[in-house]
Scaffold this motif. Structure first.
Motif, short mmCIF file in Angstrom:
data_model
loop_
_atom_site.label_atom_id
_atom_site.label_comp_id
_atom_site.label_asym_id
_atom_site.label_seq_id
_atom_site.Cartn_x
_atom_site.Cartn_y
_atom_site.Cartn_z
N ILE A 197 0.83 -1.21 0.00
CA ILE A 197 0.00 0.00 0.00
C ILE A 197 0.86 1.25 0.00
O ILE A 197 0.63 2.20 -0.75
N ARG A 198 1.90 1.25 0.85
CA ARG A 198 2.77 2.42 0.91
C ARG A 198 3.54 2.60 -0.39
O ARG A 198 3.79 3.73 -0.83
N ALA A 199 3.92 1.49 -1.02
CA ALA A 199 4.62 1.60 -2.30
C ALA A 199 3.71 2.21 -3.36
O ALA A 199 4.12 3.07 -4.15
N GLN A 200 2.45 1.78 -3.39
CA GLN A 200 1.50 2.35 -4.34
C GLN A 200 1.28 3.83 -4.09
O GLN A 200 1.22 4.65 -5.02
N ALA A 201 1.19 4.21 -2.79
CA ALA A 201 1.02 5.62 -2.46
C ALA A 201 2.24 6.43 -2.87
O ALA A 201 2.13 7.56 -3.37
N GLY A 202 3.45 5.88 -2.66
CA GLY A 202 4.66 6.59 -3.04
C GLY A 202 4.75 6.80 -4.54
O GLY A 202 5.16 7.87 -5.00
N ALA A 207 5.71 12.17 -8.31
CA ALA A 207 5.91 13.30 -9.22
C ALA A 207 5.53 14.63 -8.56
O ALA A 207 6.23 15.64 -8.71
N ALA A 208 4.44 14.65 -7.82
CA ALA A 208 3.96 15.90 -7.24
C ALA A 208 4.60 16.21 -5.90
O ALA A 208 4.79 17.39 -5.55
N ASP A 209 4.95 15.19 -5.12
CA ASP A 209 5.47 15.41 -3.77
C ASP A 209 6.60 14.41 -3.49
O ASP A 209 6.37 13.34 -2.94
N PRO A 210 7.84 14.72 -3.89
CA PRO A 210 8.96 13.79 -3.67
C PRO A 210 9.16 13.44 -2.20
O PRO A 210 9.56 12.32 -1.87
N ASP A 211 8.89 14.41 -1.29
CA ASP A 211 9.08 14.10 0.14
C ASP A 211 8.14 12.99 0.60
O ASP A 211 8.52 12.15 1.45
N ALA A 212 6.93 12.98 0.09
CA ALA A 212 5.99 11.92 0.46
C ALA A 212 6.49 10.56 -0.02
O ALA A 212 6.31 9.54 0.66
N ALA A 213 7.13 10.53 -1.20
CA ALA A 213 7.68 9.28 -1.70
C ALA A 213 8.82 8.79 -0.82
O ALA A 213 8.95 7.59 -0.55
N VAL A 214 9.65 9.73 -0.32
CA VAL A 214 10.73 9.36 0.58
C VAL A 214 10.17 8.80 1.89
O VAL A 214 10.66 7.80 2.43
N ASP A 215 9.12 9.44 2.42
CA ASP A 215 8.49 8.93 3.64
C ASP A 215 7.94 7.52 3.43
O ASP A 215 8.03 6.66 4.31
N ALA A 216 7.36 7.31 2.25
CA ALA A 216 6.83 5.97 1.95
C ALA A 216 7.95 4.94 1.92
O ALA A 216 7.79 3.81 2.41
N LEU A 217 9.10 5.31 1.37
CA LEU A 217 10.24 4.38 1.34
C LEU A 217 10.73 4.06 2.76
O LEU A 217 11.12 2.93 3.05
N ARG A 218 10.70 5.06 3.64
CA ARG A 218 11.13 4.80 5.03
C ARG A 218 10.17 3.80 5.71
O ARG A 218 10.61 2.89 6.43
N VAL A 219 8.88 4.00 5.47
CA VAL A 219 7.91 3.08 6.06
C VAL A 219 8.11 1.68 5.49
O VAL A 219 8.06 0.67 6.21
N ILE A 220 8.34 1.60 4.18
CA ILE A 220 8.56 0.30 3.55
C ILE A 220 9.80 -0.37 4.13
O ILE A 220 9.82 -1.59 4.39
N GLU A 221 10.86 0.41 4.36
CA GLU A 221 12.08 -0.16 4.94
C GLU A 221 11.81 -0.73 6.33
O GLU A 221 12.26 -1.83 6.67
#
Length: 382
Positions: A197-202, A207-221
């Motif tokens: 789910i977090r990967a899909q959200a990231g 494209a619109a919010d790179p910081d949100a993608a980074v947060d998603a990667l942290r959660v995935i980790e």
């Protein structure tokens, strides 16, 4: 028939034969005293010195009846035959010579199939030799064999009961491992779903919010690390018993579900639940194990604690461990045993051990019974 004989011939020794304990020494001492008393009091002994000395020398073979059952039986049987052949005396005229029955029982209980066959052959030769030398009359041969077979049959009966008990214990452990594997499977599935789910959200917000993608990667980790830890535990559990079937999936219990145990049922004592410490971050496998141990302990207390009015369930967590204590105020010894625990307690011990913890149960100093379990906060040790 041939297959049955082959299986009996190939029968191995039972595992974990008990070593010598104080009761073995006490048995030898009592038989020695009985031999001396019989030798001093009986007036009909024909070979008094030999009849007294021989059993005194041979009775210590009882100390090795479980670890070396065939030699323990062969030494007095062969020795008796040699005494009869050389001196003509009958060492078996003493009543205390019945210790041979204990050796026969031990041979059947703790010996291998080949050892039992060799022991029976040895006894047969000894009986026939006694008939030939006139120490046993022909009509008494059947009685002698009946006594021999009685000792062997008794040992075989206890051997079968012990084996059945081991099979039941193995089944209890297998079921507990299956349950734990199911709990771990559900936990891993939950973490993987969260990662997806977090990967899909990231991906959607990259494209619109790179910081949100980074947060998603942290959660995935973080979820991936937890998943790997749970998978290591699950693999460790399954390796202890190959071929454990995965039962049908069902919702896992958690530490928060412990409050469901509280209250008073229609019958039985009231249950009080107290939870202390920070339980955030406790793995689902540990939480499920604590709940199931508490649930089984409460069930046992309701079932076996006579005159109990209260059951207390307390859970305390610190940085290293989660500790569970379930105590009641019923009769301590009513229907309960520490030396021969029931299958429910064995299942709790198995589950705690699979996660690297411990579980113990026993009576309180005054009244009541207490079950304690300590589980590592992070689950099974790496």
């Amino acid at each position: 028939m041939q297959g049955l004989l082959r299986s009996l011939w190939d029968e191995p020794r039972p595992p974990q034969a008990p070593r010598r304990v104080w009761r073995d020494w006490a048995l030898v001492g009592l038989l020695a005293v009985a031999t001396l008393l019989e030798g001093a009091l009986r007036t009909d002994l024909q070979w008094r010195p030999i009849s007294v000395i021989f059993p005194l020398v041979m009775v210590p073979t009882l100390l090795w009846r479980r670890t070396r059952p065939l030699p323990a039986l062969a030494i007095p049987v062969v020795g008796s035959a040699l005494v009869q052949l050389v001196t003509g005396a009958d060492p078996a005229e003493m009543t205390t010579s019945a210790y041979i029955l204990i050796l026969l029982y031990a041979l059947s209980r703790w010996g291998s199939g080949r050892e039992i066959a060799a022991g029976l052959l040895l006894i047969t030769v000894a009986v026939l030799a006694a008939v030939v030398t006139g120490h046993i009359r022909g009509p008494d041969t059947a009685g002698a064999y009946a006594v021999v077979l009685a000792g062997v049959a008794l040992g075989g009966t206890f051997r079968y009961r012990a084996r059945a008990r081991l099979r039941e214990l193995d089944q209890v452990k297998l079921l507990e491992r299956e349950q734990l594997a199911r709990d771990l499977h559900d936990t891993v599935a939950h973490h993987v779903s969260a990662m997806a789910i977090r990967a899909q959200a990231g991906i959607a917000t990259a494209a619109a919010d790179p910081d949100a993608a980074v947060d998603a990667l942290r959660v995935i980790e973080a979820e991936a690390s937890r998943t790997l830890a749970e998978m290591r535990t699950m693999v460790r559990v399954l390796r202890r018993d190959h071929g454990a079937a995965m039962p049908e999936l069902a919702p896992n219990p958690h530490l928060a579900d412990l409050q469901q145990l509280a209250g008073r049922g229609r019958v039985g004592p009231a249950v009080d639940v107290r939870i202390d410490g920070d339980l955030d971050g406790v793995p689902s496998s540990v939480g499920a194990a604590v709940y199931r141990i508490a649930q089984e302990s409460v069930t046992n207390a309701r079932r076996h604690a006579r005159h109990a009015t209260r059951i207390e369930v307390s859970v305390a967590a610190d940085d290293t461990a989660v500790r569970l204590r379930v105590s009641d105020d019923g009769d301590s010894t009513a229907g309960r045993s520490v030396t021969s625990p029931g299958y429910g307690l064995l299942g709790m011990i198995e589950r705690a051990g699979l996660l690297g913890g411990t579980c113990e149960a026993g009576p309180n100093p005054g009244r009541g019974w207490t079950v304690t379990a300590v589980l590592p906060r992070t689950g099974a040790s790496r």
